[in-house]
Design a protein around this motif. Sequence first.
Motif, PDB file in Angstrom:
ATOM      1  N   ALA A 194       0.818  -1.216   0.000  1.00 31.28           N
ATOM      2  CA  ALA A 194       0.000   0.000   0.000  1.00 31.28           C
ATOM      3  C   ALA A 194       0.849   1.261   0.000  1.00 31.28           C
ATOM      4  CB  ALA A 194      -0.894   0.011   1.241  1.00 31.28           C
ATOM      5  N   CYS A 195       0.248   2.364  -0.428  1.00 31.11           N
ATOM      6  CA  CYS A 195       0.932   3.651  -0.333  1.00 31.11           C
ATOM      7  C   CYS A 195      -0.049   4.703   0.156  1.00 31.11           C
ATOM      8  CB  CYS A 195       1.537   4.067  -1.661  1.00 31.11           C
ATOM      9  SG  CYS A 195       2.615   5.504  -1.426  1.00 31.11           S
ATOM     10  N   ASN A 196       0.486   5.717   0.849  1.00 32.30           N
ATOM     11  CA  ASN A 196      -0.366   6.744   1.442  1.00 32.30           C
ATOM     12  C   ASN A 196      -0.242   8.086   0.722  1.00 32.30           C
ATOM     13  OD1 ASN A 196       2.259   6.998   2.205  1.00 32.30           O
ATOM     14  ND2 ASN A 196       1.894   6.826   4.409  1.00 32.30           N
ATOM     15  N   ILE A 197       0.489   8.128  -0.376  1.00 28.34           N
ATOM     16  CA  ILE A 197       0.549   9.361  -1.164  1.00 28.34           C
ATOM     17  C   ILE A 197       0.510   8.987  -2.648  1.00 28.34           C
ATOM     18  CG2 ILE A 197       2.019  10.457   0.587  1.00 28.34           C
ATOM     19  CD1 ILE A 197       4.345  10.405  -1.351  1.00 28.34           C
ATOM     20  N   GLN A 198       0.403   9.978  -3.499  1.00 22.75           N
ATOM     21  CA  GLN A 198       0.561   9.734  -4.934  1.00 22.75           C
ATOM     22  C   GLN A 198       1.646  10.666  -5.451  1.00 22.75           C
ATOM     23  OE1 GLN A 198      -1.004   7.410  -7.158  1.00 22.75           O
ATOM     24  NE2 GLN A 198       0.760   8.144  -8.317  1.00 22.75           N
ATOM     25  N   CYS A 199       2.628  10.095  -6.130  1.00 27.12           N
ATOM     26  CA  CYS A 199       3.673  10.895  -6.778  1.00 27.12           C
ATOM     27  C   CYS A 199       3.402  10.892  -8.281  1.00 27.12           C
ATOM     28  CB  CYS A 199       5.057  10.291  -6.541  1.00 27.12           C
ATOM     29  SG  CYS A 199       5.474  10.042  -4.811  1.00 27.12           S
ATOM     30  N   ASN A 200       3.651  12.005  -8.934  1.00 26.46           N
ATOM     31  CA  ASN A 200       3.352  12.090 -10.362  1.00 26.46           C
ATOM     32  C   ASN A 200       4.320  11.274 -11.229  1.00 26.46           C
ATOM     33  OD1 ASN A 200       1.005  13.591 -10.413  1.00 26.46           O
ATOM     34  ND2 ASN A 200       2.094  15.553 -10.318  1.00 26.46           N
ATOM     35  N   TYR A 201       5.376  10.722 -10.614  1.00 25.73           N
ATOM     36  CA  TYR A 201       6.293   9.879 -11.391  1.00 25.73           C
ATOM     37  C   TYR A 201       6.054   8.398 -11.105  1.00 25.73           C
ATOM     38  CZ  TYR A 201       8.746  10.825  -6.980  1.00 25.73           C
ATOM     39  OH  TYR A 201       9.047  11.019  -5.651  1.00 25.73           O
ATOM     40  N   CYS A 202       4.921   8.108 -10.489  1.00 27.91           N
ATOM     41  CA  CYS A 202       4.651   6.724 -10.091  1.00 27.91           C
ATOM     42  C   CYS A 202       3.347   6.234 -10.693  1.00 27.91           C
ATOM     43  CB  CYS A 202       4.556   6.662  -8.568  1.00 27.91           C
ATOM     44  SG  CYS A 202       4.126   5.039  -7.930  1.00 27.91           S
ATOM     45  N   ASN A 203       3.365   5.022 -11.183  1.00 27.01           N
ATOM     46  CA  ASN A 203       2.139   4.331 -11.562  1.00 27.01           C
ATOM     47  C   ASN A 203       1.979   3.216 -10.549  1.00 27.01           C
ATOM     48  OD1 ASN A 203       0.235   2.621 -12.588  1.00 27.01           O
ATOM     49  ND2 ASN A 203       1.023   2.640 -14.682  1.00 27.01           N
ATOM     50  N   ASP A 261       6.243  -0.934  -8.953  1.00 28.73           N
ATOM     51  CA  ASP A 261       6.961  -0.659  -7.706  1.00 28.73           C
ATOM     52  C   ASP A 261       6.976   0.833  -7.383  1.00 28.73           C
ATOM     53  OD1 ASP A 261       7.576  -3.292  -7.607  1.00 28.73           O
ATOM     54  OD2 ASP A 261       9.731  -3.054  -7.818  1.00 28.73           O
ATOM     55  N   CYS A 262       7.154   1.142  -6.096  1.00 28.61           N
ATOM     56  CA  CYS A 262       7.373   2.525  -5.687  1.00 28.61           C
ATOM     57  C   CYS A 262       8.581   3.069  -6.436  1.00 28.61           C
ATOM     58  CB  CYS A 262       7.635   2.599  -4.182  1.00 28.61           C
ATOM     59  SG  CYS A 262       8.105   4.231  -3.611  1.00 28.61           S
ATOM     60  N   SER A 263       8.427   4.248  -7.032  1.00 30.66           N
ATOM     61  CA  SER A 263       9.510   4.812  -7.853  1.00 30.66           C
ATOM     62  C   SER A 263      10.446   5.699  -7.049  1.00 30.66           C
ATOM     63  CB  SER A 263       8.911   5.639  -8.986  1.00 30.66           C
ATOM     64  OG  SER A 263       7.967   4.878  -9.686  1.00 30.66           O
ATOM     65  N   ASN A 264      10.252   5.775  -5.736  1.00 36.41           N
ATOM     66  CA  ASN A 264      11.093   6.692  -4.987  1.00 36.41           C
ATOM     67  C   ASN A 264      12.536   6.239  -4.921  1.00 36.41           C
ATOM     68  OD1 ASN A 264       9.447   8.796  -4.541  1.00 36.41           O
ATOM     69  ND2 ASN A 264       8.664   8.060  -2.584  1.00 36.41           N
ATOM     70  N   GLU A 265      12.790   4.955  -5.089  1.00 36.50           N
ATOM     71  CA  GLU A 265      14.162   4.528  -5.277  1.00 36.50           C
ATOM     72  C   GLU A 265      14.304   3.755  -6.572  1.00 36.50           C
ATOM     73  OE1 GLU A 265      16.973   4.243  -1.645  1.00 36.50           O
ATOM     74  OE2 GLU A 265      15.635   2.545  -1.650  1.00 36.50           O
TER      75      GLU A 265
END
Length: 465
Positions: free
Chosen positions: A70-79, A83-87
């Motif tokens: 799960a994730c609690n935010i949305q980043c505009n570089y993530c679908n 996977d989470c794109s933060n790394e």
Amino acid sequence: MEQTHTSCTPTGHTQAGNGCGSQTNDSAALGLQLDDPKLSADVVNKVTTHPCYSPEGHKYARIHLPVAPACNIQCNYCNRKFDCSNESRPGVVSKLLSPAQGADRFSKVKARIPQTNVVGIAGPGDPLANPAATLATLKTVARTEPDVHLCVSTNGLALLEQVEPLKSAGVSHLTITINCIDAAIGEKIYPWVFYNHKRLRGRQGAQTLIDRQLAGLQAAVAAGMLVKVNTVLIPGINDHHIEALSQELKSYGALLHNIMPLISDPAHGTYFGLTGQRQPTEDEVSAARQAAGTNMAQMSHCQQCRADAVGHLGQDIDLNELAATQSPPTQSDEESSVLVAVASKSGVLIDQHFGYAESFAVYRITADGIEQREPRQVSKYCVGDDCDVAESRMDANLQALSGIKHVLCSRIGITPWQALEQHGVTPSTEYALFGIEDGLEQLQAQLIDSGSLSPQSTSDIKEAM
Ligand code: CLF
Ligand code: SF4
């Protein structure tokens, strides 16, 4: 959130070790100075034995356990299908593991690569939006191998309240992705954050995230963790802000800064990819690192790994090959089907808030079909009275939902979300306002893709390793 490497070129999807993941002499000079008298012997040891914190750590290997969907935010570089794109590089999906499967995978990898001394949790969503699974995995690993470094990567929204649990679990290395300290910039990166039972949009959401990230950073440093900050470099959005950002990060006690190029391939289906936001050039990444390097030590050998990466940086081992060396487990009914509860007001759409539901429709999903079961009656969780009463209702509702593995609803507060997770139930609002059948079919496909659900055939079962 970690995967095979890409180059920094706008179109670059090259093989491991090329492009900006390879450290240049210039960028090497910006790394941590290990002879700095301000660094204690303990810190130097933790840095040089971690492959990400110092190129000196290259002889050690890391394993990522993908236990956090799960994730609690949305980043505009993530679908969020990936996977989470933060790394990691967007556009890759890791098969989800349970905490027990994660710990088991670590033991098998350790036997094959004894230099594996770092266990990281980096997705596929945000580890701290899934605190129960993340902490259970870390604790199990630490029991098996007390000397391993435990490492977590987060967007930071839920960090402040998790610093103590992370510390108690033995987490020594922490990464927070902080892309800006200015909400006017943040609102261009984060369309919403889900905080305190509310979806906050625009500048308010961005400011909340920034405030929570900095407070979490400060608390993690005070708790003795080595904090690295990742920043996704987005031309025209945060590139002019990097020096001010790194100055602030330094003042909050971050040890290391990892400036990563945005990857915005339209094929990954991210907002930035689809709206033509360009990636930075190698020169722009290098300039950002130079600017930030005046304030903070820079990491420049990041491989933007997958959430299930295994091995030495840039030399990931093939999980299929690893699975093939294991004898396939026998599959129980529990592994070949899941029970799903759906909150629906209309009886057609997934359109009810978890807290307002008095009954959940229940479905059994297998790889081959979906069948309806008896509904489960619960007490309405949200009636606006005090929390103690709500808590006791939640306990009763958890009993009523016994055996359920997923709850689909239109919205849900963070408190019941966490209570469900602690009981091994995965809540989801991903299918809000979908038709029930459509939502269930999409969940079925996701469970099959992630290896959580498979037909009873041995060739498929080994994928679940
Ligand atoms: Fe993983 Fe991240 Fe820990 Fe490393 S990765 S959680 S700090 S163990 Fe490393 Fe991979 Fe770059 Fe991350 S190379 S993406 S920085
Ligand atoms: Fe995606 Fe951002 Fe959540 Fe990571 S933190 S899963 S990049 S939305």
